[in-house]
Design a protein around this motif. Structure first.
Motif, PDB file in Angstrom:
ATOM      1  N   HIS A  19       4.478  -1.548  31.497  1.00  0.00           N
ATOM      2  CA  HIS A  19       3.943  -0.661  30.466  1.00  0.00           C
ATOM      3  C   HIS A  19       3.587  -1.518  29.256  1.00  0.00           C
ATOM      4  CE1 HIS A  19       3.341   3.317  28.802  1.00  0.00           C
ATOM      5  NE2 HIS A  19       4.266   3.189  27.872  1.00  0.00           N
ATOM      6  N   GLU A  20       2.587  -1.062  28.482  1.00  0.00           N
ATOM      7  CA  GLU A  20       2.145  -1.851  27.335  1.00  0.00           C
ATOM      8  C   GLU A  20       1.439  -0.952  26.339  1.00  0.00           C
ATOM      9  OE1 GLU A  20      -0.426  -5.963  26.688  1.00  0.00           O
ATOM     10  OE2 GLU A  20      -0.858  -4.740  28.451  1.00  0.00           O
ATOM     11  N   ASN A  21       1.591  -1.292  25.061  1.00  0.00           N
ATOM     12  CA  ASN A  21       0.753  -0.709  24.022  1.00  0.00           C
ATOM     13  C   ASN A  21       0.411  -1.821  23.033  1.00  0.00           C
ATOM     14  OD1 ASN A  21       2.907  -0.931  22.154  1.00  0.00           O
ATOM     15  ND2 ASN A  21       3.457   1.227  22.301  1.00  0.00           N
ATOM     16  N   ASP A  22      -0.088  -1.479  21.859  1.00  0.00           N
ATOM     17  CA  ASP A  22      -0.508  -2.530  20.932  1.00  0.00           C
ATOM     18  C   ASP A  22       0.650  -3.306  20.318  1.00  0.00           C
ATOM     19  OD1 ASP A  22       0.142  -0.152  19.537  1.00  0.00           O
ATOM     20  OD2 ASP A  22      -1.023  -0.769  17.799  1.00  0.00           O
ATOM     21  N   LYS A  23       1.883  -2.767  20.355  1.00  0.00           N
ATOM     22  CA  LYS A  23       3.024  -3.426  19.722  1.00  0.00           C
ATOM     23  C   LYS A  23       4.075  -3.965  20.687  1.00  0.00           C
ATOM     24  CE  LYS A  23       2.825  -0.709  15.487  1.00  0.00           C
ATOM     25  NZ  LYS A  23       3.558   0.246  14.641  1.00  0.00           N
ATOM     26  N   PHE A  24       4.142  -3.384  21.904  1.00  0.00           N
ATOM     27  CA  PHE A  24       5.240  -3.713  22.809  1.00  0.00           C
ATOM     28  C   PHE A  24       4.747  -3.940  24.235  1.00  0.00           C
ATOM     29  CE2 PHE A  24       6.715  -0.710  19.558  1.00  0.00           C
ATOM     30  CZ  PHE A  24       7.563  -1.547  18.862  1.00  0.00           C
ATOM     31  N   LEU A  25       5.555  -4.670  24.980  1.00  0.00           N
ATOM     32  CA  LEU A  25       5.250  -4.974  26.369  1.00  0.00           C
ATOM     33  C   LEU A  25       6.525  -4.827  27.187  1.00  0.00           C
ATOM     34  CD1 LEU A  25       3.339  -6.182  28.571  1.00  0.00           C
ATOM     35  CD2 LEU A  25       4.080  -8.447  27.787  1.00  0.00           C
ATOM     36  N   ALA A  26       6.400  -4.228  28.366  1.00  0.00           N
ATOM     37  CA  ALA A  26       7.519  -4.125  29.305  1.00  0.00           C
ATOM     38  C   ALA A  26       7.090  -4.779  30.605  1.00  0.00           C
ATOM     39  CB  ALA A  26       7.878  -2.667  29.546  1.00  0.00           C
ATOM     40  N   PHE A  27       7.949  -5.660  31.125  1.00  0.00           N
ATOM     41  CA  PHE A  27       7.636  -6.364  32.367  1.00  0.00           C
ATOM     42  C   PHE A  27       8.923  -6.621  33.140  1.00  0.00           C
ATOM     43  CE2 PHE A  27       8.077  -9.342  28.885  1.00  0.00           C
ATOM     44  CZ  PHE A  27       8.936 -10.321  29.374  1.00  0.00           C
ATOM     45  N   LEU A  28       8.772  -6.840  34.448  1.00  0.00           N
ATOM     46  CA  LEU A  28       9.934  -7.069  35.296  1.00  0.00           C
ATOM     47  C   LEU A  28      10.598  -8.401  34.982  1.00  0.00           C
ATOM     48  CD1 LEU A  28       8.664  -5.836  38.774  1.00  0.00           C
ATOM     49  CD2 LEU A  28      10.162  -4.630  37.165  1.00  0.00           C
ATOM     50  N   ASP A  29      11.925  -8.381  34.984  1.00  0.00           N
ATOM     51  CA  ASP A  29      12.705  -9.610  34.857  1.00  0.00           C
ATOM     52  C   ASP A  29      12.552 -10.367  36.173  1.00  0.00           C
ATOM     53  OD1 ASP A  29      14.915 -11.503  34.827  1.00  0.00           O
ATOM     54  OD2 ASP A  29      15.816 -10.284  33.256  1.00  0.00           O
ATOM     55  N   ILE A  30      12.247 -11.660  36.117  1.00  0.00           N
ATOM     56  CA  ILE A  30      12.059 -12.432  37.356  1.00  0.00           C
ATOM     57  C   ILE A  30      13.394 -12.879  37.958  1.00  0.00           C
ATOM     58  CG2 ILE A  30       9.718 -13.174  36.813  1.00  0.00           C
ATOM     59  CD1 ILE A  30      10.944 -15.942  36.088  1.00  0.00           C
ATOM     60  N   MET A  31      14.490 -12.655  37.223  1.00  0.00           N
ATOM     61  CA  MET A  31      15.830 -12.927  37.742  1.00  0.00           C
ATOM     62  C   MET A  31      16.673 -11.663  37.557  1.00  0.00           C
ATOM     63  SD  MET A  31      16.317 -16.925  36.516  1.00  0.00           S
ATOM     64  CE  MET A  31      17.725 -16.484  35.591  1.00  0.00           C
ATOM     65  N   PRO A  32      16.319 -10.593  38.275  1.00  0.00           N
ATOM     66  CA  PRO A  32      16.929  -9.294  38.020  1.00  0.00           C
ATOM     67  C   PRO A  32      18.345  -9.133  38.584  1.00  0.00           C
ATOM     68  CG  PRO A  32      15.446  -9.134  39.884  1.00  0.00           C
ATOM     69  CD  PRO A  32      15.315 -10.539  39.337  1.00  0.00           C
ATOM     70  N   LEU A  33      19.082  -8.258  37.924  1.00  0.00           N
ATOM     71  CA  LEU A  33      20.371  -7.840  38.464  1.00  0.00           C
ATOM     72  C   LEU A  33      20.175  -6.783  39.546  1.00  0.00           C
ATOM     73  CD1 LEU A  33      22.482  -7.551  35.195  1.00  0.00           C
ATOM     74  CD2 LEU A  33      22.735  -9.240  37.015  1.00  0.00           C
ATOM     75  N   LYS A  34      19.184  -5.926  39.351  1.00  0.00           N
ATOM     76  CA  LYS A  34      18.843  -4.861  40.300  1.00  0.00           C
ATOM     77  C   LYS A  34      17.320  -4.761  40.372  1.00  0.00           C
ATOM     78  CE  LYS A  34      21.440  -1.659  41.194  1.00  0.00           C
ATOM     79  NZ  LYS A  34      22.158  -1.234  42.345  1.00  0.00           N
TER      80      LYS A  34
END
Length: 129
Positions: A19-34
């Motif tokens: 997800h993304e907007n002009d102020k923030f970005l969400a992306f998958l952790d490449i070393m995830p716990l789950k």
């Protein structure tokens, strides 16, 4: 020197965007716990989450709430756990993790080793919700 997350925002390092907007970005952790473990970051480089201006910090939490809803719709879980540690990368970030038990957020546990193809598939599933 720009943090690795700033390089992700710039597009010089790839990520699996959720997800993304002009102020923030969400992306998958490449070393995830789950599976579905996601990082939410401000696009502006701020090292410590509590150095973020109050209004923007509130907006970041609302953005994280939107991402959490997508994760909850994608992964059967009791909750989306929230963690702010801030020691591993000098760029404020929130961990969102689908959890069923408190131990699911134990950062000393071994991380999952997911292929780029699997991460892309997870990102597509989450974005679809």
């Amino acid at each position: 020197m720009a943090s690795i997350f700033s390089k992700i925002v710039e597009g010089t390092i790839p990520c699996h965007k959720i997800h993304e907007n002009d102020k923030f970005l969400a992306f998958l952790d490449i070393m995830p716990l789950k599976e579905g473990h996601t990082l939410v970051i401000p696009k502006s480089e701020v090292d410590y989450i509590f150095d973020i201006e109050d209004t923007m910090l509130g907006e970041m939490m609302v953005f994280a709430k939107e991402v959490a809803a997508k994760l909850k719709a994608t992964f059967p879980c009791n909750r989306i756990g929230v963690s702010v540690i801030g020691l591993e990368v000098p760029h404020a970030h929130i961990h969102l993790i689908p959890i069923n038990a408190i131990d699911d957020m134990n950062f000393s546990r071994p991380k999952l080793e997911l292929t780029q193809e699997k991460l892309a598939e997870i990102a597509d599933r989450v974005k679809g919700n």
